[in-house]
Design a protein around this motif. Sequence first.
Motif, short mmCIF file in Angstrom:
data_model
loop_
_atom_site.label_atom_id
_atom_site.label_comp_id
_atom_site.label_asym_id
_atom_site.label_seq_id
_atom_site.Cartn_x
_atom_site.Cartn_y
_atom_site.Cartn_z
N VAL A 1 -2.59 -3.27 0.34
CA VAL A 1 -1.81 -2.88 1.21
C VAL A 1 -2.41 -2.99 2.69
O VAL A 1 -1.74 -3.31 3.59
N ILE A 2 -3.87 -3.16 2.79
CA ILE A 2 -4.27 -3.19 4.27
C ILE A 2 -5.42 -4.33 4.00
O ILE A 2 -6.41 -4.24 3.36
N ALA A 3 -5.25 -5.46 4.43
CA ALA A 3 -6.23 -6.37 4.76
C ALA A 3 -7.29 -6.27 5.69
O ALA A 3 -7.06 -5.39 6.51
N LEU B 1 5.26 3.66 4.07
CA LEU B 1 4.89 2.61 3.72
C LEU B 1 3.49 2.20 4.71
O LEU B 1 3.40 1.04 5.14
N SER B 2 2.65 3.08 4.89
CA SER B 2 1.36 3.07 5.59
C SER B 2 1.62 2.83 7.24
O SER B 2 0.72 2.09 7.63
N ASP C 1 -5.91 15.42 3.99
CA ASP C 1 -5.73 15.44 2.44
C ASP C 1 -4.57 14.48 2.12
O ASP C 1 -4.01 14.37 0.93
N ALA C 2 -4.04 13.59 3.01
CA ALA C 2 -2.91 12.54 2.77
C ALA C 2 -3.61 11.31 1.80
O ALA C 2 -4.58 11.35 1.96
N THR C 3 -2.97 11.03 0.87
CA THR C 3 -3.23 9.99 -0.07
C THR C 3 -3.86 8.94 0.63
O THR C 3 -5.04 8.28 0.17
N ILE C 4 -3.44 8.37 1.68
CA ILE C 4 -3.95 7.15 2.44
C ILE C 4 -5.17 7.53 2.87
O ILE C 4 -5.92 6.43 2.86
N ASP D 1 -1.06 -4.32 11.95
CA ASP D 1 -1.21 -5.74 12.16
C ASP D 1 -1.89 -6.47 10.81
O ASP D 1 -1.78 -7.29 10.67
N ARG D 2 -2.43 -5.30 10.25
CA ARG D 2 -3.50 -5.68 9.00
C ARG D 2 -2.41 -5.37 7.70
O ARG D 2 -2.93 -5.40 6.82
N LEU D 3 -1.03 -4.78 7.70
CA LEU D 3 -0.62 -4.48 6.70
C LEU D 3 -0.06 -5.66 5.94
O LEU D 3 0.63 -6.27 6.41
N VAL D 4 -0.01 -5.27 4.49
CA VAL D 4 1.04 -6.08 3.80
C VAL D 4 1.82 -5.35 3.14
O VAL D 4 1.74 -4.69 2.33
#
Length: 194
Positions: A63-65, A130-131, A103-106, A147-150
Amino acid sequence: INVGYGDTITRVIRNLLNTLDSPVSLVSLTGGVSYYTSSIISGAHKSDFNGITPSIYLIPAPVIASTPELARDFMSDESVKSIMSMNDRASMSIIGIGAATDDATIFKDNKISPNERVLLQMSGAVGDLLSQFIDKNGQVVQSDLHDRLVATKLDVLKKYHNVIGVAAGESKVNAMHAALLGGYLNTLITDEDT
């Protein structure tokens, strides 16, 4: 059905698999499939789902490059583009709404560094879809992280019909409100207290 990720979405998928009465395809909206792959895979191989096995299409990328260049490379790869082209044809999208709290999942899954979390919070982020982090008005905050998200971009998500956001809890109220103000959702599913 397009699917996001997170703890809540994992539960939704697990319950969805228990109630299938016709074939369905599940298509991821982001990379980083580790959030829900195990629930989908384990559910798809059980015989107690009315004999129906969903077709599963997962974006083969994180999800994050590590760099924006790598994210662009992933997004231009044919295997990623072919999965993402399926998103346009879905009859619905089910996404989680994350809060910009510790405490958020991400954050718990260390997808984002503590320094990036602080910068996002300082930029006014109240939650993510979606991040992609949004402020209290539903606007995407400026962040190098994006900018690093897929992932499916939020301006694209807005164009999909029947986008269902699923979230609950006092810590997510501001994020849910922002998601509604931003026009990203057609339906919000939550609990009575929230």
